[in-house]
Design a protein around this motif. Structure first.
Motif, PDB file in Angstrom:
ATOM      1  N   GLY A 128     -11.537   0.059  -6.707  1.00 20.20           N
ATOM      2  CA  GLY A 128     -10.728   1.153  -6.168  1.00 20.20           C
ATOM      3  C   GLY A 128     -10.674   2.352  -7.088  1.00 20.20           C
ATOM      4  O   GLY A 128      -9.649   3.048  -7.158  1.00 20.20           O
TER       5      GLY A 128
ATOM      6  N   CYS B   7      -9.460   5.758  -6.009  1.00 21.31           N
ATOM      7  CA  CYS B   7      -8.034   5.777  -5.681  1.00 21.31           C
ATOM      8  C   CYS B   7      -7.155   5.836  -6.930  1.00 21.31           C
ATOM      9  O   CYS B   7      -5.924   5.968  -6.818  1.00 21.31           O
ATOM     10  CB  CYS B   7      -7.664   4.536  -4.875  1.00 21.31           C
ATOM     11  SG  CYS B   7      -8.630   4.291  -3.382  1.00 21.31           S
TER      12      CYS B   7
ATOM     13  N   PRO C  85      -2.549   5.162  -9.963  1.00 18.23           N
ATOM     14  CA  PRO C  85      -2.993   4.568  -8.696  1.00 18.23           C
ATOM     15  C   PRO C  85      -2.345   5.264  -7.504  1.00 18.23           C
ATOM     16  O   PRO C  85      -1.165   5.611  -7.550  1.00 18.23           O
ATOM     17  CB  PRO C  85      -2.519   3.113  -8.800  1.00 18.23           C
ATOM     18  CG  PRO C  85      -2.298   2.875 -10.266  1.00 18.23           C
ATOM     19  CD  PRO C  85      -1.851   4.196 -10.826  1.00 18.23           C
ATOM     20  N   CYS C  86      -3.105   5.473  -6.478  1.00 15.19           N
ATOM     21  CA  CYS C  86      -2.548   6.007  -5.237  1.00 15.19           C
ATOM     22  C   CYS C  86      -1.527   5.010  -4.699  1.00 15.19           C
ATOM     23  O   CYS C  86      -1.689   3.791  -4.819  1.00 15.19           O
ATOM     24  CB  CYS C  86      -3.670   6.228  -4.215  1.00 15.19           C
ATOM     25  SG  CYS C  86      -3.097   6.757  -2.584  1.00 15.19           S
TER      26      CYS C  86
ATOM     27  N   LEU D  35      -2.844   2.097  -2.564  1.00 13.37           N
ATOM     28  CA  LEU D  35      -3.749   1.087  -3.111  1.00 13.37           C
ATOM     29  C   LEU D  35      -3.020  -0.245  -3.238  1.00 13.37           C
ATOM     30  O   LEU D  35      -1.955  -0.329  -3.850  1.00 13.37           O
ATOM     31  CB  LEU D  35      -4.266   1.526  -4.485  1.00 13.37           C
ATOM     32  CG  LEU D  35      -5.344   0.642  -5.116  1.00 13.37           C
ATOM     33  CD1 LEU D  35      -6.656   0.759  -4.351  1.00 13.37           C
ATOM     34  CD2 LEU D  35      -5.552   1.023  -6.589  1.00 13.37           C
TER      35      LEU D  35
ATOM     36  N   ASP E 178      -7.248  -3.949  -4.562  1.00  9.59           N
ATOM     37  CA  ASP E 178      -8.049  -2.728  -4.672  1.00  9.59           C
ATOM     38  C   ASP E 178      -8.528  -2.212  -3.324  1.00  9.59           C
ATOM     39  O   ASP E 178      -9.584  -1.580  -3.212  1.00  9.59           O
ATOM     40  CB  ASP E 178      -9.246  -2.942  -5.608  1.00  9.59           C
ATOM     41  CG  ASP E 178      -8.818  -3.280  -7.024  1.00  9.59           C
ATOM     42  OD1 ASP E 178      -7.844  -2.660  -7.508  1.00  9.59           O
ATOM     43  OD2 ASP E 178      -9.421  -4.177  -7.642  1.00  9.59           O
TER      44      ASP E 178
ATOM     45  N   CYS F 254      -7.292  -0.176   0.490  1.00  8.92           N
ATOM     46  CA  CYS F 254      -6.360   0.846   0.970  1.00  8.92           C
ATOM     47  C   CYS F 254      -5.507   0.270   2.093  1.00  8.92           C
ATOM     48  O   CYS F 254      -6.024  -0.241   3.085  1.00  8.92           O
ATOM     49  CB  CYS F 254      -7.138   2.063   1.464  1.00  8.92           C
ATOM     50  SG  CYS F 254      -6.086   3.359   2.154  1.00  8.92           S
TER      51      CYS F 254
ATOM     52  N   HIS G 257      -6.165   2.445   5.406  1.00 10.84           N
ATOM     53  CA  HIS G 257      -7.535   2.941   5.582  1.00 10.84           C
ATOM     54  C   HIS G 257      -7.864   3.369   7.018  1.00 10.84           C
ATOM     55  O   HIS G 257      -8.467   4.429   7.225  1.00 10.84           O
ATOM     56  CB  HIS G 257      -8.547   1.893   5.108  1.00 10.84           C
ATOM     57  CG  HIS G 257      -9.944   2.423   5.017  1.00 10.84           C
ATOM     58  ND1 HIS G 257     -10.835   2.322   6.068  1.00 10.84           N
ATOM     59  CD2 HIS G 257     -10.587   3.079   4.026  1.00 10.84           C
ATOM     60  CE1 HIS G 257     -11.975   2.883   5.719  1.00 10.84           C
ATOM     61  NE2 HIS G 257     -11.849   3.348   4.494  1.00 10.84           N
TER      62      HIS G 257
END
Length: 305
Positions: free
Chosen positions: A24, A27, A47-48, A51, A55, A57, A60
């Motif tokens: 990731g 991200c 980290p977003c 996330l 790892d 989304c 998504h």
């Protein structure tokens, strides 16, 4: 899971994202700013919030509707899995602070090297039929070996200098490819670095032209003829590519395609993925017929009168 990534083989089809073999990195390692592409600010190394612990989304399938259109455009050119599985041999940024720091510094460097590998690999294909490809192959292998380097070596690498070294070869390959046929009738009013923001280029004959480094944000390229048109570094954000054939375009990248708008009638080169946000049907193109065969110079001129 093997620690040898496909990208080590150096094939163009390996220079694309393989998120299942990445930690990731896009991200976490990269920063983004609140804008039309992202709903909030994020510093590099943080980290977003989307996330998850594996790892992946969490949102998504819904990135664009949640305001993360920038994520749907981004392509790491295979750097994510290369850094995760080769450079750091499967160690995650979650393992320890030093790995985290080094991995986040390395990822952007490898990504730029992979972008350059993609351009050089296409250049080899462009010159192979008529020229000795040795200089291009040597340049490709040089950059590939650099991308295989240890984190300490990558950290001191002057990537701009590598691009400067490769630039004459890319320009020569472009000239060779564009010289194999007539330049389109519109070729004289465009050129490298042209401001084409919002330009109306519907059905334009851009065969053999070079738009290298141009700004074509929100340009209308519906039904344009782009065979042998050099698109290296062209900003195609929100450019309208509905009904446009891209198979013959030079130095086109997946990220450029992701940033543009297209539909079911947009013809992509082999190996490219159709972005999920593109229209699944052939939209109306205001009378512009999707390109099937490039017009002659006389036919192209007559059509615009």
């Amino acid at each position: 899971m093997t620690t040898r990534t496909r990208v080590e083989l150096g094939r163009r089809e390996d220079l694309g994202a393989d998120c299942a073999n990445c930690f990731g990195l896009c991200c976490v390692a990269l920063a983004f700013t609140r804008s039309a592409d992202f709903p909030f600010d994020k510093d590099a190394g943080d980290p977003c919030t989307n996330l998850d612990d594996a790892d992946g989304c969490r949102i998504h399938p819904h990135l664009r509707e949640r305001g993360f259109s920038g994520c749907t455009v981004f392509d790491c050119s295979g750097a994510g899995q290369k850094v995760s599985r080769h450079t750091f041999a499967g160690r995650s940024w979650r393992d320890d602070p030093e790995t985290r720091r080094s991995m986040f510094a390395t990822f952007p460097i490898v990504r730029r090297l992979h972008d350059l590998l993609r351009y050089l690999d296409e250049a080899i294909t462009l010159v192979r039929a008529s020229h000795d490809e040795t200089p291009w192959v040597q340049a490709f292998e040089h950059v590939r070996l650099l991308s295989d380097g240890a984190p300490a070596d990558l950290a001191t690498l002057d990537v701009d200098a590598e691009y400067d070294r490769a630039r004459p070869l890319l320009l020569e390959a472009s000239a060779i490819a564009r010289g194999r046929g007539p330049v389109g009738a519109d070729g004289q009013r465009v050129g490298p670095g042209t401001d084409l923001v919002g330009a109306d280029l519907r059905g334009a004959d851009l065969r053999g032209a070079t738009l290298r480094g141009s700004l074509a944000i929100a340009a209308d390229l519906r039904g344009a003829w782009l065979d042998r048109c050099d698109l290296l570094g062209v900003d195609l954000r929100d450019a309208d590519l509905r009904g446009t054939g891209l198979c013959g375009a030079l130095f086109l990248t997946q990220m450029q395609v992701n940033a543009a708008r297209g539909d079911a009638a947009t013809v992509l080169p082999a190996g490219f993925q159709r972005p999920g946000h593109w229209s699944p049907t052939a939209d109306a193109t205001d009378g512009v017929t999707p390109p099937r065969r490039a017009p002659s110079g006389r036919a192209a001129r007559s059509r615009r009168r």
